[in-house]
Design a protein around this motif. Structure first.
Motif, PDB file in Angstrom:
ATOM      1  N   PHE A 113       0.811  -1.283   0.110  1.00  0.00           N
ATOM      2  CA  PHE A 113       0.081  -0.023   0.018  1.00  0.00           C
ATOM      3  C   PHE A 113       0.859   1.321   0.039  1.00  0.00           C
ATOM      4  O   PHE A 113       0.592   2.137  -0.654  1.00  0.00           O
ATOM      5  N   LEU A 116       2.078   2.114  -3.452  1.00  0.00           N
ATOM      6  CA  LEU A 116       1.065   2.286  -4.500  1.00  0.00           C
ATOM      7  C   LEU A 116       0.094   3.552  -4.144  1.00  0.00           C
ATOM      8  O   LEU A 116      -0.856   3.245  -3.815  1.00  0.00           O
ATOM      9  N   PRO A 119      -4.787   5.417  -6.281  1.00  0.00           N
ATOM     10  CA  PRO A 119      -5.988   4.730  -5.682  1.00  0.00           C
ATOM     11  C   PRO A 119      -6.631   3.986  -6.806  1.00  0.00           C
ATOM     12  O   PRO A 119      -7.483   3.089  -6.262  1.00  0.00           O
ATOM     13  N   HIS A 121      -4.819   2.112  -8.883  1.00  0.00           N
ATOM     14  CA  HIS A 121      -3.942   1.110  -9.040  1.00  0.00           C
ATOM     15  C   HIS A 121      -4.640  -0.398  -8.823  1.00  0.00           C
ATOM     16  O   HIS A 121      -5.205  -0.469  -7.524  1.00  0.00           O
ATOM     17  N   ARG A 124      -3.666  -1.927  -5.431  1.00  0.00           N
ATOM     18  CA  ARG A 124      -4.139  -1.088  -4.163  1.00  0.00           C
ATOM     19  C   ARG A 124      -5.731  -1.469  -4.049  1.00  0.00           C
ATOM     20  O   ARG A 124      -5.962  -1.600  -2.789  1.00  0.00           O
ATOM     21  N   GLN A 125      -6.187  -1.711  -4.911  1.00  0.00           N
ATOM     22  CA  GLN A 125      -7.857  -2.257  -4.875  1.00  0.00           C
ATOM     23  C   GLN A 125      -7.809  -3.636  -4.053  1.00  0.00           C
ATOM     24  O   GLN A 125      -8.715  -3.786  -3.163  1.00  0.00           O
ATOM     25  N   ILE A 127      -5.640  -4.529  -1.993  1.00  0.00           N
ATOM     26  CA  ILE A 127      -5.215  -4.449  -0.603  1.00  0.00           C
ATOM     27  C   ILE A 127      -6.301  -3.897   0.445  1.00  0.00           C
ATOM     28  O   ILE A 127      -6.857  -4.252   1.375  1.00  0.00           O
TER      29      ILE A 127
END
Length: 206
Positions: A113, A116, A119, A121, A124-125, A127
């Motif tokens: 996180f 990256l 938002p 990416h 990241r989603q 995570i």
């Protein structure tokens, strides 16, 4: 490939790439590891890597999803073996003593996180979905246990859980898992005080 395949759906060669990339991403960081290094240490060509995963981002997403699946499976296995509603709330804490020693750099999702910032990416989603899942699991278990405010208890337990990982990985605090579990037990007992049970602090923890 965009990182949606499970480990079982990958070829042996792709699993080798995934395992190698996972070790490197976790130990060195995402940006510090290039596809040349991953391919070389996996014993494959870059073309093979791209054929299997499409891009470094595709490989990264697959790594995060694979880590997420394995973490959820570990928790769900423990949940399946526990029937007491309060102890079920503590299951994510119960897995920490077996997990922390083999993850000395802490939570791979938190580490990723930090690398990256975009938002949008896809990594990241993954995570965000993992942490949201854990919070929602705490809420679900808190509701089943009869907590007066399941939303509040879920946030409290999630914060304790993540704090234990950080304390262990950064300060080397060996008692972090046990200390936060004890605090989680107290919070759970207080939140469900309306349920007939042993007095707070006297509940068996075995």
């Amino acid at each position: 490939m965009t990182g949606t395949a499970s480990r079982e759906e990958l070829t042996p060669g792709a699993r080798r790439i995934l395992d190698t990339a996972g070790e490197l991403f976790y130990a060195r960081g995402i940006h510090a590891v290039g596809v040349d290094t991953i391919a070389a240490e996996s014993g494959v060509t870059k073309r093979t890597l791209y054929d299997r995963f499409g891009s470094k981002n595709g490989l990264l997403v697959t790594y995060l999803q694979d880590r997420d699946r394995r973490w959820r499976a570990r928790i769900e296995t423990h949940l399946a073996a526990e029937t007491d509603p309060i102890r079920r709330l503590l299951v994510p804490f119960d897995v920490l003593p077996e997990w922390l020693p083999t993850n000395s750099r802490g939570c791979g999702f938190i580490n990723a996180f930090a690398e990256l910032p975009d938002p949008d990416h896809p990594g990241r989603q993954v995570i965000v979905e993992e942490k949201t899942w854990l919070r929602d699991l705490f809420r679900q278990l808190a509701t089943a246990a009869g907590a007066a405010d399941p939303d509040l208890l879920a946030v409290q337990l999630l914060s304790l859980h993540e704090g234990a990982i950080i304390s262990f990985s950064i300060t080397g605090e060996q008692t972090a898992a046990a200390a936060t579990r004890a605090a989680a037990l107290q919070l759970a007992e207080q939140a469900t005080a309306g349920i007939p049970d042993e007095p707070l602090g006297e509940r068996s923890d075995t």
